[in-house]
Enzyme design. Structure first.
Site, PDB file in Angstrom:
ATOM      1  N   SER A  41      10.091  -5.391   1.260  1.00 39.24           N
ATOM      2  CA  SER A  41       9.314  -6.578   1.596  1.00 39.24           C
ATOM      3  C   SER A  41       9.517  -7.696   0.570  1.00 39.24           C
ATOM      4  O   SER A  41      10.635  -8.109   0.314  1.00 39.24           O
ATOM      5  CB  SER A  41       7.842  -6.188   1.764  1.00 39.24           C
ATOM      6  OG  SER A  41       7.146  -7.135   2.533  1.00 39.24           O
ATOM      7  N   ASP A 153       8.659  -4.197   8.290  1.00 43.04           N
ATOM      8  CA  ASP A 153       8.437  -4.165   6.847  1.00 43.04           C
ATOM      9  C   ASP A 153       8.777  -2.817   6.212  1.00 43.04           C
ATOM     10  O   ASP A 153       8.295  -1.770   6.631  1.00 43.04           O
ATOM     11  CB  ASP A 153       6.962  -4.483   6.601  1.00 43.04           C
ATOM     12  CG  ASP A 153       6.664  -4.877   5.167  1.00 43.04           C
ATOM     13  OD1 ASP A 153       7.320  -4.352   4.263  1.00 43.04           O
ATOM     14  OD2 ASP A 153       5.764  -5.706   4.966  1.00 43.04           O
TER      15      ASP A 153
END
Length: 266
Positions: A41, A153
């Site tokens: 991320s 993510d």
């Protein structure tokens, strides 16, 4: 005798990930080399930008100019509330649209396959595309369709990818955990808070997994802030600096110990 290969595993955390810049600043100032970077991320974004050649001081200046309008492009919800095109364009610009083999430091980026639940690791191809996949917070940022996969993510499967840094060849792994000082209660005021807090609660349950692969954990005190607080960039960067400084002796001792052990190749 060559020193050990140092790997830096940069964790997820939205705007709080700007603390990674402070960590990089201190490591550079202390002339502690980083040979390998892994990231999920925001950690993937910061690590890739650094590996593409950006200096931490310049990254800090740019971060202080950012606000949510630079990368949040809202859409009518279908797969997410934010399209992700602005963020993708910004990352492409800041990584100079490089491929992994053009980076000055080897980087591994983690994403999650939404359909299979598999952990997906990128070490080749276009860097910005891999980062775009890794920052696709489920329900917030639209998933990234790449290589015939629907990707979200990386934090969903590997929030602080310390094992990946080890797998890429690191002798010593330094992990940066942005959720280590999470509070028992947080303020919930939007759908973003609901989603992010839910993910963070799940992530805490697997801390022992990544910690077993890390030699040193840097723990910036940033959990009192919201994941969208990009206006607090200066604070996040300073917290990263402070947390890295706190374990600086430990890092240097670990490197010296490894070097003195004679396990490093001549």
């Amino acid at each position: 005798m060559m020193g050990p290969r140092v790997g830096l595993a940069l964790g997820a955390g939205g705007a709080k990930g700007l603390a990674h810049i402070g960590v990089l600043q201190v490591l550079e100032e202390e002339k502690i080399p980083v040979h390998i970077i892994s990231g999920s991320s925001m950690g993937a974004a910061i690590g890739s930008i650094y590996a593409a050649g950006a200096q931490p001081k310049i990254m800090a200046k740019l971060a202080k100019e950012l606000d949510n309008t630079h990368f949040m492009d809202f859409v009518l919800p279908k797969w997410g509330l934010i399209k992700g095109r602005k963020a993708h364009a910004l990352i492409r610009l800041m990584t100079h649209n490089k491929n992994f083999n053009e980076l000055k430091i080897p980087v591994g980026i983690v994403a999650a396959d939404l359909q299979s639940g598999e952990r997906v690791v990128f070490t080749e191809g276009n860097v910005a595309n891999a980062v775009r996949a890794s920052i696709a917070v489920p329900g917030v940022v639209e998933p990234c369709c790449l290589d015939n996969r629907i990707l979200v993510d990386g934090a969903v499967v590997d929030r602080v990818p310390a094992k990946l840094a080890r797998d890429l060849g690191a002798d010593i792994v330094i992990a940066v955990d942005l959720q280590y000082h999470s509070r028992a209660r947080v303020e919930i005021s939007s759908i973003y808070d609901v989603i992010m807090q839910s993910i963070e609660i799940l992530e805490r349950q697997i801390r022992n997994y990544y910690a077993s692969h890390a030699d040193i954990i840097i723990k910036p005190r940033v959990s009192d802030f919201n994941w969208t607080d990009f206006e607090a960039a200066s604070h996040f960067i300073e917290m990263g600096r402070e947390a890295c400084t706190e374990v600086l002796d430990e890092i240097q001792e670990k490197i010296a110990s490894y070097r003195n052990s004679g396990t490093v190749e001549q």
